[in-house]
Design an enzyme around this catalytic site. Sequence first.
Site, PDB file in Angstrom:
ATOM      1  N   GLU A   1      26.685 -51.653 -12.782  1.00 42.62           N
ATOM      2  CA  GLU A   1      25.289 -52.211 -12.796  1.00 42.62           C
ATOM      3  C   GLU A   1      24.676 -50.889 -11.809  1.00 42.62           C
ATOM      4  OE1 GLU A   1      26.179 -55.191 -10.409  1.00 42.62           O
ATOM      5  OE2 GLU A   1      26.524 -56.609 -12.232  1.00 42.62           O
TER       6      GLU A   1
ATOM      7  N   VAL B   1      28.605 -38.916  -4.475  1.00 40.85           N
ATOM      8  CA  VAL B   1      28.974 -37.530  -4.359  1.00 40.85           C
ATOM      9  C   VAL B   1      27.858 -36.706  -3.140  1.00 40.85           C
ATOM     10  CG1 VAL B   1      29.327 -35.046  -5.244  1.00 40.85           C
ATOM     11  CG2 VAL B   1      29.934 -37.222  -6.681  1.00 40.85           C
TER      12      VAL B   1
ATOM     13  N   ASN C   1      17.367 -45.061 -11.166  1.00 42.09           N
ATOM     14  CA  ASN C   1      18.204 -44.162 -10.893  1.00 42.09           C
ATOM     15  C   ASN C   1      18.551 -43.403 -12.187  1.00 42.09           C
ATOM     16  OD1 ASN C   1      20.420 -42.552  -9.622  1.00 42.09           O
ATOM     17  ND2 ASN C   1      21.424 -44.253  -8.785  1.00 42.09           N
TER      18      ASN C   1
ATOM     19  N   TYR D   1      26.063 -41.953 -16.776  1.00 36.16           N
ATOM     20  CA  TYR D   1      26.987 -42.709 -17.368  1.00 36.16           C
ATOM     21  C   TYR D   1      26.764 -42.588 -18.558  1.00 36.16           C
ATOM     22  CZ  TYR D   1      27.241 -44.742 -12.627  1.00 36.16           C
ATOM     23  OH  TYR D   1      27.520 -44.858 -11.328  1.00 36.16           O
TER      24      TYR D   1
HETATM   25  C1  LIG Z   1      24.819 -39.983  -9.583  1.00 30.64           C
HETATM   26  C2  LIG Z   1      25.741 -39.206  -8.657  1.00 30.64           C
HETATM   27  C3  LIG Z   1      27.025 -39.668  -8.407  1.00 30.64           C
HETATM   28  C4  LIG Z   1      25.965 -37.969  -9.578  1.00 30.64           C
HETATM   29  O1  LIG Z   1      27.108 -37.052  -9.021  1.00 30.64           O
HETATM   30  P1  LIG Z   1      27.194 -35.740  -9.467  1.00 30.64           P
HETATM   31  O2  LIG Z   1      28.649 -35.113  -8.927  1.00 30.64           O
HETATM   32  O3  LIG Z   1      26.048 -34.734  -9.128  1.00 30.64           O
HETATM   33  O4  LIG Z   1      27.414 -35.683 -11.091  1.00 30.64           O
HETATM   34  P2  LIG Z   1      27.914 -34.618 -12.199  1.00 30.64           P
HETATM   35  O5  LIG Z   1      27.683 -33.369 -11.625  1.00 30.64           O
HETATM   36  O6  LIG Z   1      29.416 -35.104 -12.468  1.00 30.64           O
HETATM   37  O7  LIG Z   1      27.041 -34.859 -13.358  1.00 30.64           O
HETATM   38  C5  LIG Z   1      27.399 -35.259 -14.416  1.00 30.64           C
HETATM   39  C6  LIG Z   1      26.003 -35.233 -15.521  1.00 30.64           C
HETATM   40  O8  LIG Z   1      25.522 -36.546 -15.000  1.00 30.64           O
HETATM   41  C7  LIG Z   1      23.955 -36.126 -14.839  1.00 30.64           C
HETATM   42  N1  LIG Z   1      23.257 -36.051 -13.951  1.00 30.64           N
HETATM   43  C8  LIG Z   1      23.783 -35.927 -12.748  1.00 30.64           C
HETATM   44  N2  LIG Z   1      23.069 -35.644 -11.781  1.00 30.64           N
HETATM   45  C9  LIG Z   1      21.619 -35.798 -12.032  1.00 30.64           C
HETATM   46  C10 LIG Z   1      20.465 -35.591 -11.624  1.00 30.64           C
HETATM   47  N3  LIG Z   1      20.204 -35.327 -10.436  1.00 30.64           N
HETATM   48  N4  LIG Z   1      19.517 -35.687 -12.818  1.00 30.64           N
HETATM   49  C11 LIG Z   1      19.649 -35.849 -14.077  1.00 30.64           C
HETATM   50  N5  LIG Z   1      20.877 -35.915 -14.490  1.00 30.64           N
HETATM   51  C12 LIG Z   1      22.157 -36.013 -13.706  1.00 30.64           C
HETATM   52  C13 LIG Z   1      23.971 -35.077 -15.955  1.00 30.64           C
HETATM   53  O9  LIG Z   1      23.825 -35.537 -17.325  1.00 30.64           O
HETATM   54  C14 LIG Z   1      25.047 -34.229 -15.428  1.00 30.64           C
HETATM   55  O10 LIG Z   1      25.706 -33.355 -16.518  1.00 30.64           O
HETATM   56  P3  LIG Z   1      25.086 -32.041 -16.440  1.00 30.64           P
HETATM   57  O11 LIG Z   1      25.030 -31.270 -15.039  1.00 30.64           O
HETATM   58  O12 LIG Z   1      26.040 -31.071 -17.380  1.00 30.64           O
HETATM   59  O13 LIG Z   1      23.631 -32.057 -17.031  1.00 30.64           O
HETATM   60  C15 LIG Z   1      25.229 -38.506  -7.517  1.00 30.64           C
HETATM   61  O14 LIG Z   1      23.904 -37.888  -7.740  1.00 30.64           O
HETATM   62  C16 LIG Z   1      25.030 -39.395  -6.383  1.00 30.64           C
HETATM   63  O15 LIG Z   1      25.921 -39.506  -5.429  1.00 30.64           O
HETATM   64  N6  LIG Z   1      23.577 -40.094  -6.251  1.00 30.64           N
HETATM   65  C17 LIG Z   1      23.439 -41.228  -5.128  1.00 30.64           C
HETATM   66  C18 LIG Z   1      24.630 -42.401  -5.252  1.00 30.64           C
HETATM   67  C19 LIG Z   1      24.170 -42.921  -6.515  1.00 30.64           C
HETATM   68  O16 LIG Z   1      23.277 -43.084  -7.224  1.00 30.64           O
HETATM   69  N7  LIG Z   1      25.530 -43.597  -7.175  1.00 30.64           N
HETATM   70  C20 LIG Z   1      25.332 -44.185  -8.347  1.00 30.64           C
HETATM   71  C21 LIG Z   1      25.191 -45.495  -8.143  1.00 30.64           C
HETATM   72  S1  LIG Z   1      25.253 -46.593  -9.512  1.00 30.64           S
END
Ligand SMILES: CC(C)(COP(=O)(O)OP(=O)(O)OC[C@H]1O[C@@H](n2cnc3c(N)ncnc32)[C@H](O)[C@@H]1OP(=O)(O)O)[C@@H](O)C(=O)NCCC(=O)NCCS
Length: 156
Positions: free
Chosen positions: A108, A76, A113, A120
């Site tokens: 995985e 995202v 991360n 998850y």
């Molecule tokens: C991981 C990622 C996909 C999360 O996307 P996002 O749209 O921000 O996630 P959401 O808003 O749906 O978050 C849902 C929950 O995830 C957790 N979460 C998401 N980002 C977080 C952060 N930076 N730190 C801690 N918890 C986090 C929280 O529990 C969150 O719920 P909350 O906001 O009510 O606390 C995003 O940070 C990203 O693209 N990261 C880089 C790529 C990556 O790591 N991909 C996954 C590879 S396996």
Amino acid sequence: MTTPSPALLRPILETDLPAMAALEAELQSFPWTAMQFLQSWADGHRGWVATIGDEVVGFAVVSQVLDEASLLTLGVGSRWQRRGIARQLVQQLADEASERGAAVLLLEVRKGNAAARSLYRRMGFVETGLRRGYYRAEEGREDAVLMTLTLDEGGR
Ligand SMILES: CC(C)(COP(=O)(O)OP(=O)(O)OC[C@H]1O[C@@H](n2cnc3c(N)ncnc32)[C@H](O)[C@@H]1OP(=O)(O)O)[C@@H](O)C(=O)NCCC(=O)NCCS
């Protein structure tokens, strides 16, 4: 707390692949390349994008073999994070995989991360294994944590 997601989801089109590769390059230190996205598409992997207006702000790619679905890549855009978009994408994949007869959704994730592991876990995935030194890292290698979501019949 996550604010309501402003994004709409739709299935990935082949024309989305360059935008997905650009997002991935922004998000990952060792990103899938544009060629890897194309290869994955050619291999029949599909998934969903999240859009805001005309912009692709998130994506999730999945593969399915018999009753096992695997989340291959998820991202995202940084300015759209913490709005529930990843949760929306993963839920969509889980529902669709379940409808297609998958019993589990596997993935995985890098051990370091924390954001993704937290996402998850909050969605009900449990940690089911560790692959030591699975990923390239800035220095040396990094372990992969294997996570599994058990899918209920007829969707979660
Ligand atoms: C991981 C990622 C996909 C999360 O996307 P996002 O749209 O921000 O996630 P959401 O808003 O749906 O978050 C849902 C929950 O995830 C957790 N979460 C998401 N980002 C977080 C952060 N930076 N730190 C801690 N918890 C986090 C929280 O529990 C969150 O719920 P909350 O906001 O009510 O606390 C995003 O940070 C990203 O693209 N990261 C880089 C790529 C990556 O790591 N991909 C996954 C590879 S396996």
